[in-house]
Design an enzyme around this catalytic site. Structure first.
Site, PDB file in Angstrom:
ATOM      1  N   GLY A  46      35.852  35.035  45.457  1.00 58.19           N
ATOM      2  CA  GLY A  46      36.035  34.398  46.665  1.00 58.19           C
ATOM      3  C   GLY A  46      36.211  35.427  47.567  1.00 58.19           C
ATOM      4  N   GLU A  47      37.251  35.342  48.355  1.00 54.25           N
ATOM      5  CA  GLU A  47      37.673  36.301  49.415  1.00 54.25           C
ATOM      6  C   GLU A  47      39.096  36.869  49.272  1.00 54.25           C
ATOM      7  OE1 GLU A  47      35.594  38.298  51.427  1.00 54.25           O
ATOM      8  OE2 GLU A  47      37.423  39.123  51.839  1.00 54.25           O
ATOM      9  N   SER A  48      39.238  38.106  48.868  1.00 56.45           N
ATOM     10  CA  SER A  48      40.424  38.622  48.277  1.00 56.45           C
ATOM     11  C   SER A  48      41.533  38.714  49.416  1.00 56.45           C
ATOM     12  CB  SER A  48      40.619  39.689  47.659  1.00 56.45           C
ATOM     13  OG  SER A  48      39.873  40.674  48.590  1.00 56.45           O
ATOM     14  N   CYS A  78      36.190  38.951  40.015  1.00 59.07           N
ATOM     15  CA  CYS A  78      35.870  39.561  41.401  1.00 59.07           C
ATOM     16  C   CYS A  78      37.244  39.796  42.266  1.00 59.07           C
ATOM     17  CB  CYS A  78      34.597  39.093  41.726  1.00 59.07           C
ATOM     18  SG  CYS A  78      33.626  39.843  42.984  1.00 59.07           S
ATOM     19  N   ARG A 105      36.766  48.289  47.090  1.00 56.66           N
ATOM     20  CA  ARG A 105      35.850  46.974  47.755  1.00 56.66           C
ATOM     21  C   ARG A 105      34.721  47.273  48.126  1.00 56.66           C
ATOM     22  NH1 ARG A 105      38.887  43.632  51.995  1.00 56.66           N
ATOM     23  NH2 ARG A 105      37.140  42.158  51.219  1.00 56.66           N
ATOM     24  N   ILE A 133      28.448  39.766  42.709  1.00 59.47           N
ATOM     25  CA  ILE A 133      28.345  39.314  43.954  1.00 59.47           C
ATOM     26  C   ILE A 133      29.325  40.138  45.100  1.00 59.47           C
ATOM     27  CG2 ILE A 133      28.316  37.496  45.656  1.00 59.47           C
ATOM     28  CD1 ILE A 133      28.225  35.273  43.331  1.00 59.47           C
ATOM     29  N   HIS A 169      31.165  37.780  37.829  1.00 59.65           N
ATOM     30  CA  HIS A 169      31.603  36.438  37.512  1.00 59.65           C
ATOM     31  C   HIS A 169      31.006  35.791  36.205  1.00 59.65           C
ATOM     32  CE1 HIS A 169      32.557  36.139  41.850  1.00 59.65           C
ATOM     33  NE2 HIS A 169      31.723  36.976  42.074  1.00 59.65           N
ATOM     34  N   GLU A 171      32.234  33.169  35.282  1.00 62.69           N
ATOM     35  CA  GLU A 171      32.346  31.507  35.419  1.00 62.69           C
ATOM     36  C   GLU A 171      30.753  31.087  35.942  1.00 62.69           C
ATOM     37  OE1 GLU A 171      33.641  34.253  37.179  1.00 62.69           O
ATOM     38  OE2 GLU A 171      33.758  33.677  39.384  1.00 62.69           O
TER      39      GLU A 171
HETATM   40  N1  GLN Z   1      34.430  41.414  47.988  1.00 64.52           N
HETATM   41  C1  GLN Z   1      34.899  40.485  47.899  1.00 64.52           C
HETATM   42  C2  GLN Z   1      36.491  40.668  48.323  1.00 64.52           C
HETATM   43  O1  GLN Z   1      36.872  41.500  48.740  1.00 64.52           O
HETATM   44  C3  GLN Z   1      34.835  39.679  46.453  1.00 64.52           C
HETATM   45  C4  GLN Z   1      33.639  39.075  46.399  1.00 64.52           C
HETATM   46  C5  GLN Z   1      33.673  37.964  45.136  1.00 64.52           C
HETATM   47  O2  GLN Z   1      34.747  37.647  44.831  1.00 64.52           O
HETATM   48  N2  GLN Z   1      32.398  37.750  45.031  1.00 64.52           N
HETATM   49  O3  GLN Z   1      37.123  39.727  48.109  1.00 64.52           O
END
Ligand code: GLN
Length: 204
Positions: A46-48, A78, A105, A133, A169, A171
């Site tokens: 997701g978005e860290s 990820c 990142r 991704i 990923h 999953e």
């Molecule tokens: N680059 C994203 C982040 O910094 C991670 C991307 C992902 O989980 N697919 O959170």
């Protein structure tokens, strides 16, 4: 044993589908209370930055650190790997600092880091399909971190004791090997907790 999936943002439902396929029960974790009795926690993609913000706002950050100190198991994919890392660069950002890895990142720029590869791993003879991704890059690891797979000479799947991190990923593909490995780790964690509790009980 009880597995939790951090469910504040990102692809947590994809992890739930893998556990359902394996016949493993899970709970979604959104508050510190949800972590009650959880032996292993999955941190999804997701978005860290959003994950860290929500973890701080809900108090889950401290609850997760406490769970780690009590011997809990963790699996980050990820963004989840970023959250688990000790140090985040490019740009620097807060993380839980549970695993002795440094991640970048934006190593290749966001676009270039998205792709699918079939790569060897230490988990089995057959190569594994890996979906990247906007993937972070693991730039450095301590000696106590085992590399289970690499891409371009950089670790993409690592394990440190009862913690696993993947920059891709697992999953999102049909291969359940890494989740199975995590479930076994959680079972071991839960068993050793139960035996230490019964040792405490028999001493009383
Ligand atoms: N680059 C994203 C982040 O910094 C991670 C991307 C992902 O989980 N697919 O959170």
């Amino acid at each position: 044993m009880k597995i939790g999936i951090l469910a504040i943002q990102g692809d947590f439902e994809a992890h739930a589908r893998v556990l359902e396929k394996l016949g493993v029960e899970y709970v979604y974790v959104r508050t510190p209370e949800d972590l009650q009795g959880v032996d292993g926690l999955i941190l999804p993609g997701g978005e860290s930055t959003t994950h860290m913000k929500m973890l701080a706002e809900t108090g889950l950050d401290d609850a997760i650190r406490k769970m780690a100190a009590n011997g809990g198991a963790f699996f980050g994919t990820c963004a989840g790997a970023i959250v688990l890392a000790r140090e985040v660069k490019g740009p620097p950002q807060a993380s839980l600092g549970l695993m002795d890895i440094t991640v970048v990142r934006n190593a290749y720029g966001r676009q270039l880091a998205s792709d699918v590869f079939l790569l060897p791993t230490k988990l089995s003879e057959a190569p594994l399909e890996m979906v990247f991704i906007r993937a972070p890059v693991i730039e450095a690891i301590d000696k106590n971190v085992e590399v289970l797979a690499e891409r371009n000479g950089k670790p993409v799947l690592v394990q440190q004791g009862r913690m696993i991190a993947a920059t891709f990923h697992p999953e999102l593909t049909d291969d359940t090997k890494i989740h199975e490995r995590f479930v076994k780790l959680v079972e071991k964690t839960a068993m050793s907790e139960a035996s230490s509790q019964s040792r405490v009980a028999s001493r009383k």
